[in-house]
Design an enzyme around this catalytic site. Structure first.
Site, mmCIF file in Angstrom:
data_model
loop_
_atom_site.group_PDB
_atom_site.id
_atom_site.type_symbol
_atom_site.label_atom_id
_atom_site.label_comp_id
_atom_site.label_asym_id
_atom_site.label_seq_id
_atom_site.Cartn_x
_atom_site.Cartn_y
_atom_site.Cartn_z
ATOM 1 C CB CYS A 86 -61.360 -76.556 -15.684
ATOM 2 S SG CYS A 86 -60.688 -77.183 -17.228
ATOM 3 C CG HIS A 194 -57.244 -77.287 -13.087
ATOM 4 N ND1 HIS A 194 -58.424 -77.909 -12.766
ATOM 5 C CD2 HIS A 194 -57.149 -77.353 -14.434
ATOM 6 C CE1 HIS A 194 -59.021 -78.350 -13.863
ATOM 7 N NE2 HIS A 194 -58.271 -78.021 -14.897
ATOM 8 C CD GLU A 196 -58.646 -78.014 -9.285
ATOM 9 O OE1 GLU A 196 -58.293 -76.820 -9.460
ATOM 10 O OE2 GLU A 196 -59.195 -78.686 -10.191
#
Lengths: 222, 722
Positions: A86, A194, A196
């Site tokens: 990002c 994302h 994560e």
């Protein structure tokens, strides 16, 4: 495996990335942007999401000139691994470690939602845990994720199999639906979605775990 | 600089009534200086002093074994076990958002986040309850897009997940939109920071953004009605900088960890004035401020401007002098301005010095303790006429009735809004916005917190007492429906002009209902905010007492957050009488707002909620029944599950009645007997009303393709206001 997560004053996914690294078995150090050195023997540098300097000037532009970014550059030049997610992807583009630029989303609005991605190459230490053409779901959360680059660079990215992920359907206007790209040596990955945030089954689909697991399994030659 | 003479007009222009000004003269025994007049106006306006509502707010239940700190501080503090606390509050930013939607909403979010981290908590969740005028009103689209973008712009950059909220449209908000921002944070229960200063001669430290002229008089503006000069009020709206707020958060939390902070107060409404008075008053001390030391963004600012500026992202704190070097290192790390701007003093004085001149010298304790308090005249809201079922309504095709709801921006899916909010930053979000309560995990634990915000203004207008109860009951149900134990609530009371006895009657009635429900459901009010004068040219909003509530899910096994599966049964908890008065169906399909609000049986609410919570293992998915009744709840569950749904009964009152204390559950057929037995034992009415599966929605013998309905549901919002 040892990871360093860079922290800029407006980073807000730094903890999230550190947790994903730790859960995959990494030892993680948080590194402040004013530091000029990375900890010794770091295998991978994570550049997290957020709004590094409030997205003032251009997303990632000020972070690309932070003291720690020189250390990141040396690390990458030595063949070290790096992942930018990002805002971290925006920083990697602003440093020139990856080619291209991210513009405002085609719809001009911030978009936060899970998106389906096609794994465009399994030939990297980031994507080895996936099969080519497999779809994975990661959330996106960005205002400026509309990837663009010139024709020649795009041809090169495609020719060298450096597109890592593509949006299964257009999300933000990105050229060729590109969601993430690799460096020439395939050791730097920048992506808008994302992984994560999709790495803990307690929170829902955890397709991102395979990315961190593949990295953790990589034997580092550098 | 020449200061204006204190005239009647100037006093009136500061929103002070003649009797209030007479009190000022009595307190200080002389005419106030210009700066002093500004300070009184800031402290005594409705927004800061709660002068019209205080008498009634005192009647609310605010205590309980779980409550660590109730109303009176920046936010309420509630125990969640393991020496952890959740700290939360909801606050309005209505007036500024109508004048300047992006910045008004953004700074509303910024203000509520500061309230939370001022107490030592890291914000972990946000919500927003928004009310706008009719979609067709010329201002509505601009307000919706500006407010939503402002909420997202601030919260996303700051890095707090926005996990819930509400968006409604009604012509009563054409001239006054409502922006109610909620934030919750997490802290160690034994490390909460309060505003009371202690110790004489302690440095008063200013931290954060520089002071500018933005927002001067904002709190006074927010305490008045609007008229056609509204555009001239734009300079009273503040400008937000989430990047500074993020740094302020991190710096404050680091500073608190060093033990340097004696007391801390954010500079919100009426900035430096309110924060300094609050710290001194709570600590029984005086405060001397030297304004020459205040970091300033503009040149030539007067004492008056600095004391009334509402520049954002600023904190005031009293620090331990021996920790000054440590504190400075933290501020420098985060590149934040800081300055010692004064000290605590033993005398009861609020002493403001600027350019070697004393600009104000007031008895500090009198500023808040003698603030006016009114027992405003009020009349009870007349009993509404009962809605009598008429054939137009009863004979309506139930599929068409459902389409009238899901095709309205009030009940359509609002992903257009929530996809502009980062709902997952911090990577602990268990349930994103869209269906009932939002849920975040308490980092590094198996515990979760659920958040909801609720009110049905149509009900409150028809019957303030029942409407007030219903807002609390619906919040309670939304928490129980995800398996959470309701802990406590925050109230954001939005009303019109309290000087009108009928408006005051709405406020009194709603507070009565809220209090009764909070008492009966063990959900004390731990923080809140009152926004009055939401009127334009004499026309008020619907009374809108928004209830924000927090629940605890102590273990993952308590969580109910699945989606229904093909073949699952639909079970209805509670009693259905088919109450159509003030229903969503009457309002949306017929444009009629008639009848009484549904009656709220608090004993049934409690019993049914506990039943749902205690049987989480047998329940695949659950939702509370509210606006739109059984029909809308069943459709929403089916849409979320991507399947069809069949309800046996096709009668309009059964499908669209809005009786309270009801839930809709999805369970596997094999769990039906166990649930039925549990319900019988608990004395809870439970009926099997249908099942999930197929590709159609069926109400009795009427049917429609689910895909068509879902398309309408998912596009109607954007079509109306996007």
């Amino acid at each position: 495996m040892k990871a360093a997560v860079l922290v800029f004053p407006g980073s807000n996914c730094d903890r999230d990335l550190a947790v994903a690294f730790r859960n995959a078995g990494f030892q993680v150090d948080m590194v402040w942007h004013k530091d000029s050195d990375l900890p010794a023997n770091v295998d991978i540098v994570g550049v997290p999401g957020g709004f590094s300097f409030g997205d003032y000037l251009r997303c990632g532009a000020i972070a690309a000139r932070s003291p720690i970014t020189s250390a990141l550059r040396s690390h990458v030049e030595r063949g070290g691994y790096a992942i930018g997610i990002c805002n971290g992807f925006q920083v990697l583009l602003e440093t020139g470690l990856l080619p291209g630029a991210l513009m405002r989303n085609a719809g001009l609005k911030f978009i936060c939602k899970p998106v389906v991605l096609d794994v465009a190459t399994a030939d990297s230490d980031f994507t080895r845990g996936y099969k080519l053409g497999q779809t994975v779901t990661f959330p996106v959360a960005h205002h400026d994720g509309n990837y663009t680059t010139d024709e020649a660079t795009l041809a090169r990215l495609k020719g060298e199999d450096r597109v890592a992920f593509r949006y299964a359907q257009d999300v933000n206007g990105s050229v060729d639906r590109i969601a993430g790209i690799l460096s020439e040596n395939r050791r730097v990955l920048g992506l808008m979605p994302h992984p994560e945030r999709a790495a803990d089954p307690a929170l829902g689909p955890a397709d991102g775990r395979a990315l961190f697991a593949a990295l953790a399994a990589t034997r580092v030659a550098a | 600089m020449e200061e204006p003479a204190i005239t009647e007009d100037l006093v009136a222009g500061h929103g002070l009534k003649p009797d209030e000004y007479a009190t000022i003269l009595q307190i200080i025994g002389r005419a106030p200086t210009f700066t002093e007049l500004g300070i009184f106006s800031a402290m005594w306006n409705e927004h800061c002093s709660y002068k019209s509502s205080k008498k009634w707010l005192r009647t609310l239940p605010t205590t309980g074994p779980q409550v660590i700190c109730g109303p009176g501080e920046n936010a309420g503090v509630v125990d969640i076990g393991d020496n952890q606390a959740v700290i939360f509050k909801m606050e309005s930013h209505n007036h500024p958002s109508y004048i300047e939607p992006y910045q008004g909403a953004a700074t509303g979010v910024g203000g509520i986040l500061r309230d939370v981290f001022t107490m030592g908590a890291r914000p972990i969740a946000a919500m927003n309850a928004l009310s706008f005028g009719e979609p067709s009103h010329p201002k509505t689209k601009r307000l919706v897009s500006g407010v939503v973008e402002g909420v997202g712009g601030y919260g996303n950059a700051f890095g707090v997940p926005t996990v819930g909220g509400e968006v409604r449209f009604h012509r009563a908000y054409n001239g006054n939109c409502l922006v109610n921002a909620f934030a919750a944070g997490l802290a160690d229960a034994d490390k909460i920071f309060y505003s009371a200063a202690s110790g004489v001669g302690m440095p008063v430290v200013y931290l954060g953004a520089k002071t500018g002229r933005d927002g001067v008089g904002g709190a006074t503006m927010a305490s008045a009605e609007f008229d056609d000069t509204i555009e001239e009020k734009r300079p009273t709206v503040q400008v937000g900088d989430p990047f500074t707020e993020k740094r302020l958060l991190e710096a404050c939390l680091e500073l608190m960890a060093t033990g340097a902070v004696i007391s801390i107060q954010d500079m919100g409404a009426a900035g430096l004035t309110c924060s300094a008075v609050e710290m001194g008053d709570k600590g029984g001390l005086g405060v001397r401020l030297n304004l020459d030391a205040v970091p300033q963004r503009e040149t030539g600012m007067t004492a008056y401007e600095m004391m009334l500026s509402e520049s954002q992202e600023r904190m005031l704190m009293v620090l331990r002098p021996e920790k000054e070097a440590e504190a400075k290192a933290i501020f420098d790390k985060w590149d934040l301005d800081f300055a010692i701007v004064g000290e605590t003093i033993a005398e009861d004085r609020f002493l403001i010095v600027h350019g070697n001149e004393t600009k104000a010298d007031l008895p500090l304790s009198k500023l808040s303790s003698t603030a006016p308090e009114y027992d405003r005249p009020w009349v009870p809201t007349p009993a509404p006429t009962q809605y009598r079922r008429d054939t137009d309504v009863i004979q309506m095709d139930p599929i068409e009735a459902l389409k009238a709801l899901i095709g309205s921006p009030n009940y359509a899916r609002k992903q257009w809004v929530w996809e502009q909010y980062d709902s997952q930053v911090m990577a602990d979000t268990v349930r994103t916005p869209g269906l009932g309560a939002g849920i975040v995990r308490v980092h590094d634990t198996g515990k979760m917190l659920a958040f909801t915000s609720d009110v049905t203004p149509r009900y409150v207008e028809a019957n303030p007492v029942e409407g007030g109860k219903q807002a609390v009951a619906e919040a309670f149900r939304n928490l129980c429906a995800v398996g959470a134990t309701p802990l406590a609530a925050t109230d954001n009371l939005n009303f019109g002009n309290p000087e009108k006895p009928e408006i005051m009657g709405q406020l009194v009635g709603a507070i009565k209902g809220i209090g009764e429900a909070c008492e009966a459901l063990d959900m004390p009010i731990v923080s809140g905010n009152v926004s009055l004068y939401n009127e334009t040219d004499g026309t008020g909003i619907l009374p809108t007492p928004t209830i924000g509530a927090v629940g605890l899910i102590a273990a993952p096994s308590d969580l109910i957050a699945g989606v229904a599966q093909d073949g699952d049964l639909l079970l209805l908890v509670g009693t259905t009488e088919g109450h159509l008065g003030q229903s969503a169906l009457l309002a949306e399909a017929f444009g009629r707002e008639e009848g009484d609000a549904p009656r709220v049986d608090l004993a049934a609410e409690r019993r049914n909620g506990e039943f749902v919570r205690q049987n989480s293992a047998l329940i695949r998915a659950a939702t509370d029944l509210s606006d739109g009744g059984l029909a809308l709840a069943a459709f929403e569950m089916a849409d979320a599950a991507g399947t069809g749904v069949t309800l046996a009964d096709a009668s309009i009152p059964t499908l669209f009645g809005e009786d309270q204390a009801r839930y809709l559950l999805a369970c596997a057929p094999s769990d039906l007997d166990a649930l039925t037995a549990a319900a019988t034992k608990a004395g809870v009415p439970l009926s099997h009303v249908g099942h999930f599966g197929g590709k159609a929605l069926k109400f009795g013998d009427k049917s429609a393709p689910m895909a068509d309905l879902s398309h309408l549901y998912r596009t109607a919002f954007e079509a109306a206001v996007g």
